[in-house]
Design a protein around this motif. Sequence first.
Motif, PDB file in Angstrom:
ATOM      1  N   LEU A 195       1.084  -1.200   0.348  1.00  0.00           N
ATOM      2  CA  LEU A 195       0.054   0.219   0.192  1.00  0.00           C
ATOM      3  C   LEU A 195       0.662   1.048   0.138  1.00  0.00           C
ATOM      4  CD1 LEU A 195      -2.365  -0.680   2.529  1.00  0.00           C
ATOM      5  CD2 LEU A 195      -2.830  -1.209   0.558  1.00  0.00           C
ATOM      6  N   GLY A 196       0.400   1.927  -0.858  1.00  0.00           N
ATOM      7  CA  GLY A 196       1.509   3.598  -0.636  1.00  0.00           C
ATOM      8  C   GLY A 196       0.144   4.165  -0.316  1.00  0.00           C
ATOM      9  N   LEU A 197       0.829   5.746   0.190  1.00  0.00           N
ATOM     10  CA  LEU A 197      -0.760   6.895   0.914  1.00  0.00           C
ATOM     11  C   LEU A 197      -1.329   7.380  -0.014  1.00  0.00           C
ATOM     12  CD1 LEU A 197       1.828   8.696   3.106  1.00  0.00           C
ATOM     13  CD2 LEU A 197       0.683   6.740   3.754  1.00  0.00           C
ATOM     14  N   GLU A 198      -0.631   7.948  -1.185  1.00  0.00           N
ATOM     15  CA  GLU A 198      -1.199   8.236  -2.505  1.00  0.00           C
ATOM     16  C   GLU A 198      -2.823   7.121  -2.739  1.00  0.00           C
ATOM     17  OE1 GLU A 198      -1.127  10.106  -6.896  1.00  0.00           O
ATOM     18  OE2 GLU A 198       0.065   8.971  -5.918  1.00  0.00           O
ATOM     19  N   GLN A 220       1.690  14.921   8.759  1.00  0.00           N
ATOM     20  CA  GLN A 220       3.333  15.866   7.922  1.00  0.00           C
ATOM     21  C   GLN A 220       4.343  14.688   6.520  1.00  0.00           C
ATOM     22  OE1 GLN A 220       5.636  14.857  11.543  1.00  0.00           O
ATOM     23  NE2 GLN A 220       6.388  17.363  11.787  1.00  0.00           N
ATOM     24  N   THR A 221       3.967  13.653   6.752  1.00  0.00           N
ATOM     25  CA  THR A 221       4.179  12.748   5.261  1.00  0.00           C
ATOM     26  C   THR A 221       3.375  12.662   4.493  1.00  0.00           C
ATOM     27  OG1 THR A 221       4.769  10.669   6.958  1.00  0.00           O
ATOM     28  CG2 THR A 221       4.399  10.461   4.284  1.00  0.00           C
ATOM     29  N   LEU A 222       2.275  12.977   3.916  1.00  0.00           N
ATOM     30  CA  LEU A 222       1.307  13.297   3.047  1.00  0.00           C
ATOM     31  C   LEU A 222       1.841  14.987   2.712  1.00  0.00           C
ATOM     32  CD1 LEU A 222      -2.614  12.610   4.228  1.00  0.00           C
ATOM     33  CD2 LEU A 222      -1.018  11.550   2.758  1.00  0.00           C
ATOM     34  N   HIS A 223       2.681  15.629   3.626  1.00  0.00           N
ATOM     35  CA  HIS A 223       2.361  17.163   2.860  1.00  0.00           C
ATOM     36  C   HIS A 223       3.626  16.739   2.560  1.00  0.00           C
ATOM     37  CE1 HIS A 223       3.934  21.638   2.926  1.00  0.00           C
ATOM     38  NE2 HIS A 223       4.563  21.285   4.058  1.00  0.00           N
ATOM     39  N   ARG A 224       4.380  15.713   2.515  1.00  0.00           N
ATOM     40  CA  ARG A 224       5.854  16.219   2.546  1.00  0.00           C
ATOM     41  C   ARG A 224       6.089  15.146   0.715  1.00  0.00           C
ATOM     42  NH1 ARG A 224       8.371  13.500   5.829  1.00  0.00           N
ATOM     43  NH2 ARG A 224       8.204  11.614   5.610  1.00  0.00           N
ATOM     44  N   GLU A 225       4.651  14.651   0.640  1.00  0.00           N
ATOM     45  CA  GLU A 225       4.807  13.949  -0.921  1.00  0.00           C
ATOM     46  C   GLU A 225       3.440  15.091  -2.060  1.00  0.00           C
ATOM     47  OE1 GLU A 225       4.298   9.851  -0.635  1.00  0.00           O
ATOM     48  OE2 GLU A 225       5.200   8.994   0.539  1.00  0.00           O
ATOM     49  N   GLY A 226       2.874  15.764  -1.023  1.00  0.00           N
ATOM     50  CA  GLY A 226       2.060  16.658  -1.947  1.00  0.00           C
ATOM     51  C   GLY A 226       0.739  15.706  -1.577  1.00  0.00           C
ATOM     52  N   LEU A 227       0.481  14.835  -0.951  1.00  0.00           N
ATOM     53  CA  LEU A 227      -0.698  14.733  -1.022  1.00  0.00           C
ATOM     54  C   LEU A 227      -1.917  15.655  -0.019  1.00  0.00           C
ATOM     55  CD1 LEU A 227       0.615  10.793  -1.050  1.00  0.00           C
ATOM     56  CD2 LEU A 227      -0.603  12.357  -2.728  1.00  0.00           C
ATOM     57  N   THR A 228      -1.860  16.337   0.629  1.00  0.00           N
ATOM     58  CA  THR A 228      -2.240  17.234   2.144  1.00  0.00           C
ATOM     59  C   THR A 228      -3.750  17.275   1.423  1.00  0.00           C
ATOM     60  OG1 THR A 228      -0.482  17.711   2.920  1.00  0.00           O
ATOM     61  CG2 THR A 228      -2.724  18.338   3.867  1.00  0.00           C
TER      62      THR A 228
END
Length: 309
Positions: A195-198, A220-228
């Motif tokens: 599973l990936g966060l996206e 924080q992880t979503l923000h780093r990957e531009g998914l917020t």
Amino acid sequence: MIPSDVDKANELVVQQLRSFCLVYENHSYATAARKTGRSVPTLWEQVRSVEKRYEVVLFRRKGRKIEPTASAEVLYTSLRPLLAGIDSTFERIREFNTLGADTVTLVTGVRMMCEELGAPLAKFHKELPQVRLRLVHGDDDTAVRMISEGTADLALTLERGPEPKDSLVTSERAYTIDYLAIFPEDHPLNRKKRLGLEELIRYPIIIGHRATSGRVLFEQTLHREGLTTKLNIAAETDNSAFTISCVRAGMGVGIVAGQAVESPLTSRLAKRSLSHCLGQAYIAFRRKKGREPTKVVRAIMDLIQEDLA
């Protein structure tokens, strides 16, 4: 002859030090007096004796209140573990001369009790059947309060980082856990090998509220990957058991910290590790600072680590 530090220390009385700590904690002689049953003049004299021995001013009046000085903050931080250590000597002597404590109070969460702690606590009961376990459900704040007050002997909580400098509680890592995604077994995510966060945030998410460490790390992880901006939170909870209940009700995908083991709490639900995205987390033992663990408490800690570390 100028008195040495040892001479000054010999003139101190434990009750004087406790009185100073109570006044410091309550920012008030009157409140401290009500809690102890002693008079305000008595407390004032005891604090004055401490000031005389240390040759400093500990409190300054500010309107109707008193404010601790910088010296008071340093002294309080030093004294709390010392006084806790003195208190623990009575328990240790009782334990040495008898079979030990007849009751041990442990504060922990529902998920940990259901999924991880049953086996080591059963071993403890088998080894020390004369000791009664008192198991209390509590979040991080409850654990800190009960340990600080001395109404609990040990707590197990998710590690949040270093304890604050003025905390009355000390932490020690117990065992490692993962961050997990939880969803029904027939959910489309269960067909994915990894599973990936996206992929995860295509579905409504159930997660801890903003004050929880897991929520902070996830965002924080979503923000780093531009998914917020793609995150859709269906529900916020303050414990993993609530999160799992929301998943079971079909509200979305849950994010919890735990171990991917079978348990009644998560029966017919799939668990997938997110350690490749979020890293690992730790469960920590919480005890009162300065208070040495008794043999009984240490036995519980050792059995938990042997079973889960």
